[in-house]
Design an enzyme around this catalytic site. Structure first.
Site, PDB file in Angstrom:
ATOM      1  N   THR A  30      -6.773   6.821  -3.991  1.00 49.08           N
ATOM      2  CA  THR A  30      -5.738   6.216  -4.818  1.00 49.08           C
ATOM      3  C   THR A  30      -6.136   4.823  -5.295  1.00 49.08           C
ATOM      4  OG1 THR A  30      -4.627   5.472  -2.805  1.00 49.08           O
ATOM      5  CG2 THR A  30      -3.822   7.503  -3.820  1.00 49.08           C
TER       6      THR A  30
ATOM      7  N   ASN B  83       0.804  -1.224   0.000  1.00 49.31           N
ATOM      8  CA  ASN B  83       0.000   0.000   0.000  1.00 49.31           C
ATOM      9  C   ASN B  83       0.838   1.275   0.000  1.00 49.31           C
ATOM     10  OD1 ASN B  83      -1.841  -2.133   1.515  1.00 49.31           O
ATOM     11  ND2 ASN B  83      -3.144  -0.617   0.510  1.00 49.31           N
TER      12      ASN B  83
ATOM     13  N   VAL C 209       0.876   6.943  -0.181  1.00 47.69           N
ATOM     14  CA  VAL C 209       0.072   5.920   0.473  1.00 47.69           C
ATOM     15  C   VAL C 209      -1.157   5.609  -0.373  1.00 47.69           C
ATOM     16  CG1 VAL C 209      -1.278   5.359   2.534  1.00 47.69           C
ATOM     17  CG2 VAL C 209       0.859   6.623   2.755  1.00 47.69           C
ATOM     18  N   CYS C 210      -1.389   4.340  -0.632  1.00 44.35           N
ATOM     19  CA  CYS C 210      -2.520   3.888  -1.448  1.00 44.35           C
ATOM     20  C   CYS C 210      -3.621   3.341  -0.540  1.00 44.35           C
ATOM     21  CB  CYS C 210      -2.051   2.808  -2.419  1.00 44.35           C
ATOM     22  SG  CYS C 210      -3.370   2.138  -3.448  1.00 44.35           S
ATOM     23  N   LEU C 211      -4.717   4.082  -0.451  1.00 44.70           N
ATOM     24  CA  LEU C 211      -5.897   3.669   0.305  1.00 44.70           C
ATOM     25  C   LEU C 211      -7.138   4.157  -0.434  1.00 44.70           C
ATOM     26  CD1 LEU C 211      -4.914   4.697   3.954  1.00 44.70           C
ATOM     27  CD2 LEU C 211      -5.048   2.373   3.059  1.00 44.70           C
TER      28      LEU C 211
END
Length: 95
Positions: free
Chosen positions: A46, A32, A39-41
């Protein structure tokens, strides 16, 4: 996690109509966290999320921090990735 992590939180001009942007400064390998530290959430926009997983004007930084705590600072983060959750507690997931 037994390491110290540093990062930044940037609030866009259109906040709270747009989510904040989080980046880790500390280099880490995590599904993530992009190589540039972003940050990938779903909550941050994202990744496409469902219903309450997407950013809205009712969302807040507290929700983002809770998501990071539960999705990123967990022992087996790869099982939070789409397609991998089904392998948790299976022989394939232990390989």
């Amino acid at each position: 996690m037994d390491c110290l992590m540093n990062g930044t939180i940037t609030f866009p001009e259109k906040y709270p109509f747009e989510p904040p942007v989080l980046k880790f400064i500390t280099k880490t390998f995590h599904p993530n966290i992009y190589t540039n530290g972003k940050v990938c959430l779903s909550l941050l926009g994202t990744w496409s999320g469902k219903g309450g997983e997407s950013w809205s004007t009712e969302s807040n930084i507290y929700q983002v921090l809770i998501a990071i705590q539960s999705v990123i600072f967990c022992e087996e983060p790869y099982f939070n990735e789409p397609g991998w959750e089904k392998d948790r507690n299976t022989e394939k997931g232990r390989i």
